[in-house]
Design a protein around this motif. Structure first.
Motif, PDB file in Angstrom:
ATOM      1  N   ILE A  19       0.837  -1.209   0.000  1.00 61.88           N
ATOM      2  CA  ILE A  19       0.000   0.000   0.000  1.00 61.88           C
ATOM      3  C   ILE A  19       0.872   1.259   0.000  1.00 61.88           C
ATOM      4  O   ILE A  19       0.620   2.198  -0.761  1.00 61.88           O
ATOM      5  N   VAL A  20       1.891   1.288   0.827  1.00 60.80           N
ATOM      6  CA  VAL A  20       2.789   2.452   0.889  1.00 60.80           C
ATOM      7  C   VAL A  20       3.526   2.613  -0.436  1.00 60.80           C
ATOM      8  O   VAL A  20       3.614   3.724  -0.979  1.00 60.80           O
ATOM      9  N   PHE A  21       4.031   1.523  -0.981  1.00 60.86           N
ATOM     10  CA  PHE A  21       4.745   1.585  -2.260  1.00 60.86           C
ATOM     11  C   PHE A  21       3.825   2.075  -3.376  1.00 60.86           C
ATOM     12  O   PHE A  21       4.201   2.930  -4.167  1.00 60.86           O
ATOM     13  N   PHE A  22       2.609   1.548  -3.438  1.00 58.13           N
ATOM     14  CA  PHE A  22       1.640   1.970  -4.450  1.00 58.13           C
ATOM     15  C   PHE A  22       1.323   3.459  -4.304  1.00 58.13           C
ATOM     16  O   PHE A  22       1.250   4.189  -5.288  1.00 58.13           O
ATOM     17  N   GLY A  23       1.145   3.927  -3.075  1.00 61.76           N
ATOM     18  CA  GLY A  23       0.883   5.350  -2.834  1.00 61.76           C
ATOM     19  C   GLY A  23       2.028   6.225  -3.308  1.00 61.76           C
ATOM     20  O   GLY A  23       1.814   7.277  -3.921  1.00 61.76           O
ATOM     21  N   LEU A  24       3.256   5.800  -3.045  1.00 60.95           N
ATOM     22  CA  LEU A  24       4.429   6.567  -3.484  1.00 60.95           C
ATOM     23  C   LEU A  24       4.539   6.601  -5.001  1.00 60.95           C
ATOM     24  O   LEU A  24       4.861   7.634  -5.587  1.00 60.95           O
ATOM     25  N   VAL A  25       4.255   5.474  -5.649  1.00 60.14           N
ATOM     26  CA  VAL A  25       4.305   5.426  -7.113  1.00 60.14           C
ATOM     27  C   VAL A  25       3.255   6.362  -7.708  1.00 60.14           C
ATOM     28  O   VAL A  25       3.527   7.112  -8.649  1.00 60.14           O
ATOM     29  N   MET A  26       2.043   6.362  -7.163  1.00 62.20           N
ATOM     30  CA  MET A  26       0.981   7.230  -7.672  1.00 62.20           C
ATOM     31  C   MET A  26       1.316   8.709  -7.436  1.00 62.20           C
ATOM     32  O   MET A  26       1.069   9.551  -8.294  1.00 62.20           O
ATOM     33  N   CYS A  27       1.884   9.021  -6.281  1.00 62.20           N
ATOM     34  CA  CYS A  27       2.276  10.405  -5.982  1.00 62.20           C
ATOM     35  C   CYS A  27       3.365  10.862  -6.947  1.00 62.20           C
ATOM     36  O   CYS A  27       3.309  11.979  -7.469  1.00 62.20           O
ATOM     37  N   ARG A  28       4.328  10.001  -7.214  1.00 60.06           N
ATOM     38  CA  ARG A  28       5.408  10.352  -8.140  1.00 60.06           C
ATOM     39  C   ARG A  28       4.865  10.559  -9.558  1.00 60.06           C
ATOM     40  O   ARG A  28       5.276  11.485 -10.260  1.00 60.06           O
ATOM     41  N   ALA A  29       3.938   9.714  -9.981  1.00 59.53           N
ATOM     42  CA  ALA A  29       3.342   9.857 -11.311  1.00 59.53           C
ATOM     43  C   ALA A  29       2.585  11.182 -11.406  1.00 59.53           C
ATOM     44  O   ALA A  29       2.652  11.873 -12.424  1.00 59.53           O
ATOM     45  N   HIS A  30       1.875  11.550 -10.353  1.00 64.69           N
ATOM     46  CA  HIS A  30       1.128  12.818 -10.339  1.00 64.69           C
ATOM     47  C   HIS A  30       2.086  14.007 -10.447  1.00 64.69           C
ATOM     48  O   HIS A  30       1.856  14.935 -11.228  1.00 64.69           O
TER      49      HIS A  30
END
Length: 121
Positions: A19-30
């Motif tokens: 969950i944390v990794f997915f959140g970081l990936v989505m934040c970076r993409a944004h």
């Protein structure tokens, strides 16, 4: 008993890491998407100023929304700027994503009214 406790803990830990990794990936993409929009906005602003032979311009007021991608589509970026080109030329610059930028001359009174009504100087 002890093995089931550790296997449950391992499962919960794995899920939290995912969950944390997915959140970081989505934040970076944004952030990458918004940086690309900012770069595009700045480049098209420079091109518009060059097309109108405006070399010296001061941004007196700016409102920029960098946009975002969403599940149901995307929110477009938009830029609204009040510009001053010495000695006495004033412009409003509007750029909405997927449209050509618009640069319109305005009076000094109109520009000042806009700048002072928003509290910016």
């Amino acid at each position: 008993m002890v093995n089931s406790l550790w296997s449950r803990f391992g499962l919960e830990l794995t899920l939290m890491v995912f969950i944390v990794f997915f959140g970081l990936v989505m934040c970076r993409a944004h952030l990458t998407y918004q940086r690309g929009n900012k770069k595009r906005i700045d480049e098209e602003f420079r091109q518009t100023m060059a097309q109108h032979c405006i070399q010296n311009v001061q941004i007196k007021q700016e409102h920029t929304v960098l946009g975002a991608r969403r599940r149901g589509g995307k929110r477009s970026f938009d830029v609204h700027r009040i510009l001053y080109s010495p000695p006495d030329r004033w412009f409003v610059y509007v750029h909405v994503e997927d449209e050509n930028p618009v640069l319109l001359p305005i009076s000094e009174q109109r520009a000042m009214a806009s700048v002072t009504s928003s509290g910016a100087e």
